[in-house]
Design an enzyme around this catalytic site. Sequence first.
Site, mmCIF file in Angstrom:
data_model
loop_
_atom_site.group_PDB
_atom_site.id
_atom_site.type_symbol
_atom_site.label_atom_id
_atom_site.label_comp_id
_atom_site.label_asym_id
_atom_site.label_seq_id
_atom_site.Cartn_x
_atom_site.Cartn_y
_atom_site.Cartn_z
ATOM 1 N N GLY A 1 34.778 36.154 33.821
ATOM 2 C CA GLY A 1 36.106 35.570 33.567
ATOM 3 C C GLY A 1 36.572 35.886 32.153
ATOM 4 C CE LYS A 2 33.711 40.909 30.669
ATOM 5 N NZ LYS A 2 33.064 40.576 31.954
ATOM 6 C CG ASP B 1 32.802 41.013 37.754
ATOM 7 O OD1 ASP B 1 33.635 41.684 37.129
ATOM 8 O OD2 ASP B 1 32.075 41.491 38.650
ATOM 9 N NE ARG C 1 24.873 66.636 19.187
ATOM 10 C CZ ARG C 1 23.763 66.933 18.526
ATOM 11 N NH1 ARG C 1 23.748 66.893 17.218
ATOM 12 N NH2 ARG C 1 22.678 67.282 19.180
ATOM 13 C CB THR D 1 36.312 47.709 39.515
ATOM 14 O OG1 THR D 1 36.783 47.086 38.323
ATOM 15 C CG2 THR D 1 36.408 49.214 39.355
ATOM 16 C CB THR D 2 33.768 48.562 43.664
ATOM 17 O OG1 THR D 2 33.030 47.354 43.431
ATOM 18 C CG2 THR D 2 33.559 49.506 42.492
ATOM 19 N N GLY E 1 37.080 45.229 35.407
ATOM 20 C CA GLY E 1 38.196 44.696 36.185
ATOM 21 C C GLY E 1 38.414 43.286 35.705
ATOM 22 C CG HIS E 2 38.616 42.411 32.110
ATOM 23 N ND1 HIS E 2 38.531 42.642 30.770
ATOM 24 C CD2 HIS E 2 37.387 42.722 32.618
ATOM 25 C CE1 HIS E 2 37.309 43.072 30.468
ATOM 26 N NE2 HIS E 2 36.599 43.137 31.580
ATOM 27 C CB SER F 1 38.110 28.196 33.457
ATOM 28 O OG SER F 1 37.199 28.881 34.258
ATOM 29 C CB VAL F 2 38.624 23.313 36.421
ATOM 30 C CG1 VAL F 2 37.538 22.700 35.554
ATOM 31 C CG2 VAL F 2 39.999 23.075 35.788
ATOM 32 N N GLY F 3 39.749 26.589 37.544
ATOM 33 C CA GLY F 3 40.605 27.238 38.522
ATOM 34 C C GLY F 3 41.101 28.533 37.918
ATOM 35 C CD GLN G 1 31.807 47.661 31.397
ATOM 36 O OE1 GLN G 1 32.035 48.040 30.254
ATOM 37 N NE2 GLN G 1 32.730 47.670 32.326
HETATM 38 P P1 GDP Z 1 36.027 39.516 34.094
HETATM 39 O O1 GDP Z 1 35.677 40.880 34.522
HETATM 40 O O2 GDP Z 1 34.941 38.881 33.270
HETATM 41 O O3 GDP Z 1 37.355 39.417 33.405
HETATM 42 O O4 GDP Z 1 36.142 38.629 35.419
HETATM 43 P P2 GDP Z 1 36.857 39.077 36.799
HETATM 44 O O5 GDP Z 1 38.323 39.001 36.655
HETATM 45 O O6 GDP Z 1 36.285 40.345 37.317
HETATM 46 O O7 GDP Z 1 36.301 37.965 37.774
HETATM 47 C C1 GDP Z 1 36.602 36.624 37.609
HETATM 48 C C2 GDP Z 1 37.277 36.112 38.896
HETATM 49 O O8 GDP Z 1 37.236 34.710 38.897
HETATM 50 C C3 GDP Z 1 38.734 36.486 39.005
HETATM 51 O O9 GDP Z 1 39.064 36.644 40.350
HETATM 52 C C4 GDP Z 1 39.450 35.270 38.423
HETATM 53 O O10 GDP Z 1 40.772 35.093 38.913
HETATM 54 C C5 GDP Z 1 38.549 34.165 38.915
HETATM 55 N N1 GDP Z 1 38.475 33.005 38.031
HETATM 56 C C6 GDP Z 1 38.416 32.975 36.671
HETATM 57 N N2 GDP Z 1 38.238 31.713 36.235
HETATM 58 C C7 GDP Z 1 38.169 30.942 37.334
HETATM 59 C C8 GDP Z 1 37.946 29.546 37.554
HETATM 60 O O11 GDP Z 1 37.776 28.744 36.634
HETATM 61 N N3 GDP Z 1 37.914 29.122 38.840
HETATM 62 C C9 GDP Z 1 38.079 29.952 39.897
HETATM 63 N N4 GDP Z 1 38.020 29.442 41.135
HETATM 64 N N5 GDP Z 1 38.285 31.277 39.732
HETATM 65 C C10 GDP Z 1 38.317 31.754 38.478
HETATM 66 P P1 IMO Z 2 33.758 43.632 33.951
HETATM 67 O O1 IMO Z 2 34.293 44.041 32.614
HETATM 68 C C1 IMO Z 2 30.521 43.815 36.850
HETATM 69 C C2 IMO Z 2 28.064 47.450 36.860
HETATM 70 C C3 IMO Z 2 28.135 48.294 38.108
HETATM 71 C C4 IMO Z 2 26.703 48.840 38.123
HETATM 72 C C5 IMO Z 2 26.437 49.085 36.640
HETATM 73 C C6 IMO Z 2 26.679 50.525 36.186
HETATM 74 O O2 IMO Z 2 34.799 43.471 35.000
HETATM 75 O O3 IMO Z 2 32.848 42.450 33.824
HETATM 76 P P2 IMO Z 2 28.886 51.909 35.718
HETATM 77 O O4 IMO Z 2 30.035 52.264 36.615
HETATM 78 O O5 IMO Z 2 29.266 51.126 34.519
HETATM 79 O O6 IMO Z 2 28.034 53.098 35.372
HETATM 80 O O7 IMO Z 2 27.942 50.964 36.621
HETATM 81 O O8 IMO Z 2 27.294 48.230 35.936
HETATM 82 N N1 IMO Z 2 29.364 47.152 36.229
HETATM 83 C C7 IMO Z 2 29.993 45.971 36.312
HETATM 84 N N2 IMO Z 2 29.684 44.859 37.010
HETATM 85 N N3 IMO Z 2 31.599 43.820 36.057
HETATM 86 C C8 IMO Z 2 31.905 44.919 35.334
HETATM 87 O O9 IMO Z 2 32.899 44.930 34.425
HETATM 88 C C9 IMO Z 2 31.108 46.072 35.467
HETATM 89 N N4 IMO Z 2 31.137 47.310 34.937
HETATM 90 C C10 IMO Z 2 30.061 47.953 35.387
HETATM 91 O O10 IMO Z 2 28.401 47.504 39.248
HETATM 92 O O11 IMO Z 2 25.810 47.854 38.549
HETATM 93 MG MG MG Z 3 35.470 42.003 36.271
#
Ligand code: GDP
Ligand code: IMO
Ligand code: MG
Length: 436
Positions: A15-16, A13, A143, A300-301, A40-41, A413-415, A224
């Site tokens: 911000g990928k 999470d 397998r 995601t959750t 969850g991206h 990133s700043v938002g 992840q």
């Molecule tokens: P990912 O799984 O690495 O793609 O990241 P997620 O989307 O799960 O979580 C990143 C969260 O931060 C999302 O809700 C984005 O909309 C938010 N976000 C990303 N970049 C920024 C930022 O620079 N500032 C703020 N306030 N929110 C951000």
């Molecule tokens: P993104 O791509 C944050 C965490 C789960 C748990 C562990 C194992 O959005 O960054 P799993 O369901 O993979 O067997 O769970 O990994 N986890 C994540 N945490 N961002 C994710 O994906 C994650 N994908 C799995 O919360 O701790």
């Molecule tokens: Mg995520």
Amino acid sequence: MSVTVVLGLAWGDEGKGRVCDALANDARYVARYSGGNNAGHTVRVGDEEFKLHLIPSGMVREGVICTIGNGVVVDPEVLAREVRELEERGLDARNRLKVDGRAHLILPYHIRLDSSREKALGDSSIGTTKCGIGPAYEDKVARVGVRVQDIFNEKILRAKLEGALREKNSIFTNVYHEEPFEVDGLAERLLSFKELLGPMVTDTGAMLREALDRGERVLMEGAQATLLDNDFGTYPFVTSSNPSVGGVCVGAGVPPNRLENVVGVTKAYTTRVGDGAFPTELHDGVAETIRDAGNEYGTTTGRARRVGWLDLPAIKYTASLNGVTHLAVTLLDVLSAVEEVKVCVGYEVRGAPVEGYPMYQDALEDAKPIYEMFAGWGEDITGSKTREDLPGAAREFVEFLEKEIGVPVCMVSVGPERDQAIFEWTHSAIEEFSEA
Ligand code: GDP
Ligand code: IMO
Ligand code: MG
């Protein structure tokens, strides 16, 4: 032309999704290489917010071809739903998505097993996303997995389901006292995905290698993150794949000499969902402030994310492991909400300072962070377009990270909005940066 990898340096999470979305601006292909819909991206474009779980974020950019590599585990129900939802929002998902025939399927028994196990583990649970990720990868390695291509051969499909269920059903009935699964119902449901998947199934590795030979840009979207890596993460509180850079070659079918840029993404602080050691975790009002300002609830959750300060020993470890060439620092604006910013610069374990990131689980669990303090900046930075626009304290913080980690920051990133970021952080800007 070569590959740019975008991957997370902490526990996910970071911000990928948004970093990929920006780099997809001048890429032709965006590929997922590991994990499944546990990801969850988020990508924000104006008023629109896209939450992608299985389909690469590149889908949000018109004309970009998205691939789901052999190393990804695919829940066909999720795939169908995501395609439908994106199409309802005007994106031609069906035509721009390719799925590798070697990728393994997540089936209903994997999802149920994931939940049943977590429940049985009680206080020692991993806190998985309960998407069936672990059990699907286990079957692959054992397998007895069912692959995307098996949907197109009913005989193989049925034989594999029978083989997989022989042991599984005995676990469901004898260990968890649950209903067994029937081959007929599963096979029928899987065969119904033929029409959707038919035009999508490809050897995506071959497709990407050919694109690279033609001089096209390929972006690898990590899911992840490195501290959740099955080998290098905080085992056993990890996922069941290799999100780190080594996973790219085996999970997308491209050779290592094609990987050129590795963009490591880190938040300006740290979050974690799920259980496991988190040395810089905060339990006070500051955690609440950061959680509220950063809206730190799982994509995601929906779980509240655990929040803490940036952990340099961890980031140095993951940056080094992945051969990171550039850093993307995200959510810097969130730290405008706190008076003082801390960064962990080392650990003490049982009273003694330690070098680097501990390999032993018990050492990490006992690690006490040593902090360096930074003045807060306390002002809105969401409109900053260049490094110079940042208040001095925020700029110093970014420069400190750059110096400590030893690679240039190519983006801040700043938002959450697509344009709320500092720098021209397209491939061309990265290449100029690398040459400078
Ligand atoms: P990912 O799984 O690495 O793609 O990241 P997620 O989307 O799960 O979580 C990143 C969260 O931060 C999302 O809700 C984005 O909309 C938010 N976000 C990303 N970049 C920024 C930022 O620079 N500032 C703020 N306030 N929110 C951000
Ligand atoms: P993104 O791509 C944050 C965490 C789960 C748990 C562990 C194992 O959005 O960054 P799993 O369901 O993979 O067997 O769970 O990994 N986890 C994540 N945490 N961002 C994710 O994906 C994650 N994908 C799995 O919360 O701790
Ligand atoms: Mg995520």
